[in-house]
Design a protein around this motif. Structure first.
Motif, PDB file in Angstrom:
ATOM      1  N   THR A   1      -5.660   0.962  -0.083  1.00  0.00           N
ATOM      2  CA  THR A   1      -5.219   1.000  -1.472  1.00  0.00           C
ATOM      3  C   THR A   1      -6.072   1.989  -2.270  1.00  0.00           C
TER       4      THR A   1
ATOM      5  N   ASN B   1       0.821  -1.209   0.000  1.00  0.00           N
ATOM      6  CA  ASN B   1       0.000   0.000   0.000  1.00  0.00           C
ATOM      7  C   ASN B   1       0.852   1.254   0.000  1.00  0.00           C
TER       8      ASN B   1
ATOM      9  N   MET C   1      -0.113  -2.824  -8.153  1.00  0.00           N
ATOM     10  CA  MET C   1      -1.394  -3.414  -7.756  1.00  0.00           C
ATOM     11  C   MET C   1      -1.487  -4.874  -8.203  1.00  0.00           C
TER      12      MET C   1
ATOM     13  N   ILE D   1       2.226   1.604  -3.566  1.00  0.00           N
ATOM     14  CA  ILE D   1       1.158   2.100  -4.458  1.00  0.00           C
ATOM     15  C   ILE D   1       0.883   3.566  -4.172  1.00  0.00           C
TER      16      ILE D   1
ATOM     17  N   LEU E   1      -6.755  -5.816  -2.548  1.00  0.00           N
ATOM     18  CA  LEU E   1      -6.807  -4.357  -2.541  1.00  0.00           C
ATOM     19  C   LEU E   1      -7.851  -3.917  -1.520  1.00  0.00           C
TER      20      LEU E   1
END
Length: 779
Positions: free
Chosen positions: A713, A680, A699, A683, A709
């Motif tokens: 996220t 996370n 992802m 991302i 996710l």
């Protein structure tokens, strides 16, 4: 022919053999599972009893057929238990408290290759112990007990054990009370030969001395072992361990009682010095020495030194503990309730609930009124065992795994046990199950204590239930003794931190939150450590009713985190970290313990990561955590996966992909696995940098590693200015992955056919070429 010498020898040899023992049966006990609440109610209303099988009182060692595990085929260290086990198949009639016939003892010694001249002494000692303990031994146990006694170098010297006991008691008391020996005359001393042996031990214990020892007669060993042992125990304990290893090898060994006394002396007075000590070419450590010198194959069957067995259980490695448990039941070795509870405690430490339950199940059969299933000592072990409990789905529905088995044994849960059950219920994540257990405790008039309220507050804070938290705090305020409990006070303090500083509302004044937390802290703990960390404003005046109690690491951490989250300049955070590192290095009694975990370091990283000028400070913090700190009194915490994830987020946040890649390489070097938090953060960093392709790839990688996710996220994707491009990129990656998979499968499926076609074409071409050559030759 009747007086033929060969015939006479044959008859005598046949008389020494006995019929093979019958296969032992198995005693089974039907199991049942009740609904948890009904089972608890049943346990409180009825006292369960376990029927005693057979017509005589048995010890745990006598119950050899109740184990689901067979006796080990080979001893962990010597590998000679096969010989004893196989020889014990030639059995004799079971002997009760009246004792073992002398002829039986001599037959066993002869079969084991031991001197039958020791038969009278071994027979006398064995029968004395059998009659004293009131034991009834199986034929197998008789064979093992006789063999064990016969292998002692003091088999023919009963007085030697009395001499040893008087001398050992005096040496132990002198060491314990730090005084001189009152009567040196009772301590065996070295003669001239003994001094020569001591010189060999000091020069080369595993070489010259070992060679001499293993080629010496038994009476020589018996004459010198005690004097050497006492001298080495008092002058060089490490050399004594090497001496003990040498003398425990071979068939003839020191008496197990003497070995036990020596190792108890070593363990009680030198364990801290020896726990990291190693010896020999294989660098054997102290636990190995315990396992080898107190190995279960050498344990006496009747009246063994229980303290020695418990020392083995405490110090042995997991395999050794399991071996000891199997051996005691398989060989009929006598046990005491304290030893069984030691097994329960050790298996609980190892996380082996099934064996812990098996050891606890043997306890009622010892019929000791001080160790019934409702005794406080037994219930404390049950509490520890319940910390391993889990919930599983069975035929009768969802139920605990360990609790019903304890109830089946006749355990009546007290408040401490129910507190653990309540905590386990909440740990499952099933709030309804926890509420059901709480309702049961209320209906049965259990008095809530500090442990109960800590459990309830922890669950309420974890679920973010502020109403329930405030209700519990009001309830605690009415109970002065519980309100003053430091664990409850810290939990209430933590609850205020979570609902105010950690998740601060946008319209709340940060300074007001900080001073509110500071006032609450001031009521509980001494404010001096906060002043030493330079986070107390100069104008703040401490309340007069402030407590003088030093803060716990948790309370101190909460105040540091509150100060940072309520707003502070980067230069201030850097200055506080320098002060913190200095106090940790000095070993500050209150502040240094914060370095034992990564929590405080993580708070410094979080406070610094928003500034690009502080990136070097973040790296320095992690470097400090990685640096070996042998000078500290506590074990310095290493960076956790969360620490690495925060450091990674620093460079991703400030769009330094090259530096972030180096951090990821360092994580791989230190074998730090990625988890959902790490992914996370990655991302989040890519999305903040508007790197759509990298965000989509991260992802997909996160999903490929089994992480879903989640809301964190999705929250990170808000930084993307064009979110539609992300989903296009994800679709493109999915399409590319499908094409690659299809191409791989197609290649795998068509490859043999393609190869066959190519071979066929090649053969046809070669055939046509040969045919053309032949036609040219005919022309």
């Amino acid at each position: 022919m009747l007086f033929c010498p060969q015939q006479l020898v044959r008859v005598r040899l046949q008389a020494l053999l006995s019929a093979p023992c019958r296969s032992p049966g198995y005693w089974h006990r039907s199991s049942w599972t009740l609904n948890t609440r009904h089972a608890l109610q049943h346990a409180l209303n009825h006292t369960s009893t376990i029927q005693q099988q057979g017509g005589y009182e048995r010890t745990a060692g006598d119950i050899t057929t109740e184990s689901s595990e067979s006796e080990p085929k080979q001893d962990a260290t010597t590998g000679n238990s096969d010989q004893v086990a196989s020889s014990s198949r030639r059995t004799y009639k079971s002997v009760g408290p009246r004792g073992v016939p002398k002829m039986t003892v001599k037959k066993i010694l002869f079969r084991e290759g031991l001197r039958t001249s020791y038969g009278a002494t071994v027979h006398q000692r064995l029968n004395h112990e059998i009659q004293r303990e009131g034991r009834k031994l199986s034929d197998k146990s008789i064979a093992i007990a006789t063999s064990t006694r016969g292998k002692s170098i003091y088999s023919a010297q009963q007085s030697s054990l009395k001499t040893w006991q008087r001398a050992y008691e005096e040496v132990y008391k002198a060491k314990h009370y730090k005084r001189k020996i009152n009567d040196p005359s009772i301590i065996p001393v070295l003669n001239k030969t003994g001094e020569v042996l001591l010189a060999k031990i000091q020069e080369d214990c595993s070489g010259a001395f070992a060679k001499f020892w293993h080629t010496s007669e038994r009476d020589v060993k018996a004459r010198h072992w005690q004097a050497l042992a006492f001298w080495l125990l008092q002058n060089d304990v490490k050399l004594f361990l090497n001496f003990l290893i040498v003398t425990m090898k071979g068939t003839e060994r020191p008496d197990f009682t003497m070995v036990t006394d020596c190792l108890l002396y070593v363990d009680n007075f030198y364990y801290e010095e020896l726990k990291d000590w190693t010896t020999g070419r294989n660098s054997h450590g102290y636990p190995w020495v315990i396992e080898y010198c107190l190995r279960p194959s050498t344990w006496p069957v009747v009246s063994p030194p229980q303290k020695g067995i418990r020392l083995y259980i405490r110090r042995a490695r997991p395999y050794g503990v399991r071996l000891a448990f199997r051996t005691m039941k398989a060989r009929g070795i006598q046990s005491k309730p304290e030893t069984q509870l030691c097994f329960v405690n050790r298996f609980t430490q190892l996380g082996d609930a099934n064996r812990a339950l098996s050891a606890l199940k043997l306890l009622p059969r010892l019929k000791d009124p001080a160790f019934t299933m409702d005794a406080q000592g037994v219930l404390r072990h049950c509490c520890k065992l319940l910390t391993l409990d889990t919930v599983e789905d069975g035929e009768s529905g969802r139920n605990f795994r360990i609790l019903p088995k304890l109830l089946e044994m006749g355990v009546r849960p007290d408040r401490d046990m129910m507190n653990v059950v309540l905590a386990n219920a909440y740990k499952t994540g099933d709030h309804e199950l926890g509420a059901d257990m709480l309702q049961f405790m209320t209906s049965q008039d259990y008095t809530f204590d500090s442990y109960t309220y800590v459990t309830l507050l922890t669950n309420a804070v974890l679920r973010g239930d502020q109403a329930r938290t405030h209700e519990l705090i009001r309830e605690v305020d009415t109970k002065e003794e519980i309100r003053k409990n430091p664990y409850v006070a810290n939990k209430i303090f933590h609850a205020h931190y979570v609902f105010t500083a950690k998740h601060m509302d946008a319209d709340v004044d940060p300074s007001g939150v900080f001073y509110s937390m500071l006032d609450m802290y001031n009521k509980l703990h001494d404010i001096t450590p906060l002043k030493e960390l330079l986070i107390i404003p100069p104008h703040y005046k401490a309340r007069e009713e402030g407590a003088n109690t030093p803060p716990t690491p948790m309370a101190l951490y909460i105040m540091i985190a509150t100060y940072f989250r309520c707003g502070s300049r980067i230069s201030t955070v850097q200055r506080i970290y320098s002060r913190f590192a200095e106090l940790v290095k000095q070993g500050h009694p209150t502040i240094a313990p914060l370095a034992a975990t990564d929590h405080t370091y993580n708070e410094f990283l979080i406070a610094l990561r928003k500034s690009s000028r502080a990136m070097h400070s973040c790296v320095r913090i992690v470097e400090d955590m990685l640096q070996p700190r042998a000078d500290l009194a506590i074990e310095h915490a290493k960076p956790s996966y969360r620490t690495w994830a925060i450091l990674l987020s620093v460079f991703l946040w400030h769009r330094r992909p090259a530096a972030a890649e180096k951090i990821r390489e360092m994580m791989a070097k230190h074998e730090v696995p990625y988890n959902d938090v790490t992914w996370n953060l990655i991302i989040n960093g890519y999305a903040n940098a508007q790197k759509v392709q990298e965000t989509a790839a991260a992802m997909k990688a996160m999903e490929a590693q089994g992480f879903t996710l989640d809301s964190y996220t999705m929250k990170s994707l808000r930084y993307l200015r064009d979110p539609e491009r992300l989903w296009v990129a994800v679709d493109e990656l999915d399409h590319a992955a499908q094409e690659a998979d299809f191409a791989a499968r197609s290649s795998t499926e068509q490859s043999p056919a393609a190869i066959e076609d190519a071979l066929r074409d090649d053969l046809i071409e070669k055939g046509l070429q040969k045919l053309g050559d032949k036609n040219k030759a005919q022309d």
